[in-house]
Design a protein around this motif. Structure first.
Motif, mmCIF file in Angstrom:
data_model
loop_
_atom_site.group_PDB
_atom_site.id
_atom_site.type_symbol
_atom_site.label_atom_id
_atom_site.label_comp_id
_atom_site.label_asym_id
_atom_site.label_seq_id
_atom_site.Cartn_x
_atom_site.Cartn_y
_atom_site.Cartn_z
ATOM 1 N N GLU A 36 0.844 -1.209 0.000
ATOM 2 C CA GLU A 36 0.000 0.000 0.000
ATOM 3 C C GLU A 36 0.870 1.247 0.000
ATOM 4 O OE1 GLU A 36 -3.707 -1.687 2.641
ATOM 5 O OE2 GLU A 36 -2.523 -0.011 3.430
ATOM 6 N N ILE A 37 1.911 1.232 0.856
ATOM 7 C CA ILE A 37 2.754 2.423 0.968
ATOM 8 C C ILE A 37 3.539 2.651 -0.319
ATOM 9 C CG2 ILE A 37 4.775 3.376 2.169
ATOM 10 C CD1 ILE A 37 3.561 2.452 4.736
ATOM 11 N N LEU A 38 4.049 1.560 -0.905
ATOM 12 C CA LEU A 38 4.808 1.729 -2.148
ATOM 13 C C LEU A 38 3.903 2.238 -3.270
ATOM 14 C CD1 LEU A 38 7.205 -1.313 -1.952
ATOM 15 C CD2 LEU A 38 7.779 1.106 -1.722
ATOM 16 N N GLN A 39 2.669 1.755 -3.289
ATOM 17 C CA GLN A 39 1.741 2.260 -4.307
ATOM 18 C C GLN A 39 1.478 3.747 -4.099
ATOM 19 O OE1 GLN A 39 -1.204 -0.746 -3.808
ATOM 20 N NE2 GLN A 39 -0.450 -1.970 -5.525
ATOM 21 N N LYS A 40 1.371 4.137 -2.836
ATOM 22 C CA LYS A 40 1.160 5.559 -2.508
ATOM 23 C C LYS A 40 2.371 6.388 -2.972
ATOM 24 C CE LYS A 40 -0.958 8.843 -1.162
ATOM 25 N NZ LYS A 40 -2.325 9.162 -1.522
ATOM 26 N N ILE A 41 3.571 5.894 -2.650
ATOM 27 C CA ILE A 41 4.788 6.613 -3.051
ATOM 28 C C ILE A 41 4.818 6.749 -4.575
ATOM 29 C CG2 ILE A 41 7.313 6.468 -3.199
ATOM 30 C CD1 ILE A 41 7.241 4.986 -0.470
ATOM 31 N N TYR A 42 4.465 5.673 -5.253
ATOM 32 C CA TYR A 42 4.512 5.677 -6.716
ATOM 33 C C TYR A 42 3.527 6.704 -7.283
ATOM 34 C CZ TYR A 42 5.760 3.890 -11.235
ATOM 35 O OH TYR A 42 6.262 3.789 -12.498
ATOM 36 N N ALA A 43 2.314 6.752 -6.681
ATOM 37 C CA ALA A 43 1.309 7.716 -7.136
ATOM 38 C C ALA A 43 1.806 9.144 -6.902
ATOM 39 C CB ALA A 43 -0.010 7.477 -6.411
ATOM 40 N N LEU A 44 2.463 9.372 -5.764
ATOM 41 C CA LEU A 44 2.985 10.716 -5.456
ATOM 42 C C LEU A 44 4.085 11.099 -6.439
ATOM 43 C CD1 LEU A 44 3.167 10.437 -1.573
ATOM 44 C CD2 LEU A 44 1.572 11.828 -2.900
ATOM 45 N N LYS A 45 4.917 10.124 -6.765
ATOM 46 C CA LYS A 45 5.988 10.358 -7.735
ATOM 47 C C LYS A 45 5.384 10.769 -9.086
ATOM 48 C CE LYS A 45 7.673 7.348 -10.648
ATOM 49 N NZ LYS A 45 8.236 7.864 -11.885
ATOM 50 N N GLU A 46 4.328 10.071 -9.503
ATOM 51 C CA GLU A 46 3.674 10.405 -10.772
ATOM 52 C C GLU A 46 3.120 11.823 -10.721
ATOM 53 O OE1 GLU A 46 3.069 7.850 -13.694
ATOM 54 O OE2 GLU A 46 5.000 7.772 -12.661
ATOM 55 N N GLU A 47 2.577 12.201 -9.540
ATOM 56 C CA GLU A 47 1.967 13.522 -9.407
ATOM 57 C C GLU A 47 3.010 14.639 -9.328
ATOM 58 O OE1 GLU A 47 -0.829 13.697 -6.202
ATOM 59 O OE2 GLU A 47 -1.177 15.871 -6.451
ATOM 60 N N PHE A 48 4.061 14.421 -8.526
ATOM 61 C CA PHE A 48 5.014 15.510 -8.266
ATOM 62 C C PHE A 48 6.292 15.404 -9.095
ATOM 63 C CE2 PHE A 48 2.412 15.199 -4.408
ATOM 64 C CZ PHE A 48 1.929 16.495 -4.358
ATOM 65 N N GLY A 49 6.551 14.253 -9.668
ATOM 66 C CA GLY A 49 7.654 14.131 -10.619
ATOM 67 C C GLY A 49 9.039 13.966 -10.025
ATOM 68 N N PHE A 50 9.144 13.661 -8.710
ATOM 69 C CA PHE A 50 10.483 13.482 -8.149
ATOM 70 C C PHE A 50 11.066 12.129 -8.565
ATOM 71 C CE2 PHE A 50 7.257 12.600 -4.839
ATOM 72 C CZ PHE A 50 7.483 11.263 -4.599
ATOM 73 N N ALA A 51 12.390 12.039 -8.499
ATOM 74 C CA ALA A 51 13.074 10.772 -8.768
ATOM 75 C C ALA A 51 13.266 10.039 -7.436
ATOM 76 C CB ALA A 51 14.434 11.049 -9.410
ATOM 77 N N ILE A 52 13.462 8.726 -7.513
ATOM 78 C CA ILE A 52 13.640 7.935 -6.277
ATOM 79 C C ILE A 52 14.842 7.005 -6.424
ATOM 80 C CG2 ILE A 52 12.595 6.186 -4.762
ATOM 81 C CD1 ILE A 52 9.853 7.133 -5.605
ATOM 82 N N LEU A 53 15.676 6.986 -5.395
ATOM 83 C CA LEU A 53 16.648 5.898 -5.261
ATOM 84 C C LEU A 53 16.029 4.920 -4.271
ATOM 85 C CD1 LEU A 53 19.392 4.523 -5.674
ATOM 86 C CD2 LEU A 53 20.297 5.922 -3.819
#
Ligand SMILES: Nc1ncnc2c1ncn2[C@@H]1O[C@H](COP(=O)(O)OP(=O)(O)O)[C@@H](O)[C@H]1O
Ligand SMILES: [Mg+2]
Length: 321
Positions: free
Chosen positions: A192-209
């Motif tokens: 659930e949390i990873l899906q949330k992070i992924y959705a936020l990334k799509e919305e705000f456009g940050f990169a993730i390591l």
């Protein structure tokens, strides 16, 4: 990959201890594109957290960065920043969610205090504006804004982890480092949390390591994956390809240590042997003692990460062409 958000070039990190000088990160180079999720995988002790902390320059003695460059888009080499530049850069351009971060919240302060601390330290917002920003951040991670008055112990583990992610997002960073961000949580909450992070990334456009020892989660959530072995990056590939056509015997071993996501159950093989003792690094390839395919060159010639085809890099002598 898009334009790099960050380029790590020949990063070397040593732990200088009484037992000897350990090169825990040796000549590691990779880029993370803007808005890209880059996964870093490898057995415990291979150097993933050392890389993560070094990028933020949050590493502490006995760890020392002994070489390399960390180029951040528009800012130059992070390793050359003075303290003032580092303090304004950290958390606002690049932030980090630590391993077991859910315990990173201060137990004696309300969330409002903790969020406002971070926001007001880095911006000119008034207290009132900072509170409003904090309320918005709680909503982003699906926690009711009224709960800003509560203390960390009043939240479940999963919620505390979401709160730490909200703090990491507070200043709209361009890169978020997530070192085992959900390891302490149960599998359903993790997803659930990873899906949330992924959705936020799509919305705000940050990169993730993204660092996790769970290779199947990593393949699911990353665009590209780098595999580390005993302080070195041994392979980089798009996540969809890395397990299907590995270009390094260690990657092959790792993938056979994890159950496949789909298809019939197979017996997991794992990798025989132990990780290298970094106090006693052999000549040649660091994986030689555990590699069933090792041949002469592997015991004498040092390895170097090279591009084998577009997007596919490996340091294995087998693929020397
Ligand atoms: N405090 C320390 N003192 C000495 N060596 C350390 C210390 N922390 C880590 N190391 C060395 O760095 C290596 C990489 O550690 P780490 O980055 O934590 O690995 P990972 O996150 O992949 O599990 C370890 O195998 C160990 O040799
Ligand atoms: Mg670690």
């Amino acid at each position: 990959m898009t334009t790099p958000q960050i380029s790590i070039r020949n990063l070397c990190v040593d732990y200088i201890t009484d037992a000897g000088d350990v090169r825990a990160v040796n000549n590691v180079s990779f880029d993370i594109g803007k808005g890209e999720v880059f996964g870093l995988a490898g057995e415990s002790g291979c150097g993933k957290s050392t890389v993560a902390f070094s990028l933020m320059r949050l590493h502490k003695p006995p760890a020392f960065i002994t070489g390399g460059e960390i180029l951040f888009d528009g800012h130059g080499d992070i390793l050359k920043f003075n303290d003032q530049k580092l303090s304004s850069f950290r958390w606002s351009e690049m932030s980090m969610v630590f391993q077991s971060a859910m315990n990173a919240l201060n137990p004696v302060l309300t969330l409002e205090e903790q969020f406002c601390d971070v926001i007001m330290h880095h911006t000119n917002l008034t207290r009132e504006q900072a509170v409003r920003r904090a309320q918005g951040l709680l909503e982003i991670v699906d926690i009711h804004p009224d709960r800003l008055q509560d203390y960390p112990h009043q939240f479940s583990g999963g919620m505390r982890q979401r709160l730490v992610i909200a703090i990491a997002l507070a200043l709209n960073p361009k890169l978020i480092i997530m070192d085992e961000p959900t390891t302490a949580l149960d599998v359903v909450v993790q997803r659930e949390i990873l899906q949330k992070i992924y959705a936020l990334k799509e919305e705000f456009g940050f990169a993730i390591l993204f660092i996790t020892h769970d290779l199947s989660l990593m393949v699911e959530f990353s665009d590209r994956i780098g595999i580390m072995y005993s302080g070195e990056l041994v392979e980089v590939a798009p996540s969809k390809q890395i397990l299907e056509t590995p270009y390094h015997p260690y990657t092959e071993g790792l993938s056979s240590s994890f159950p496949p996501l789909t298809g019939p159950k197979t017996r997991l093989k794992g990798i025989p042997g132990n990780p290298l003792n970094l106090l006693d690094v052999p000549q040649g390839c660091r994986f030689q003692a555990r590699c069933s395919k090792a041949h002469n060159a592997c015991f004498s010639q040092s390895t170097q990460l090279r591009q084998l085809e577009p997007g596919r890099l490996s340091n294995c002598h087998l693929y020397n062409k």
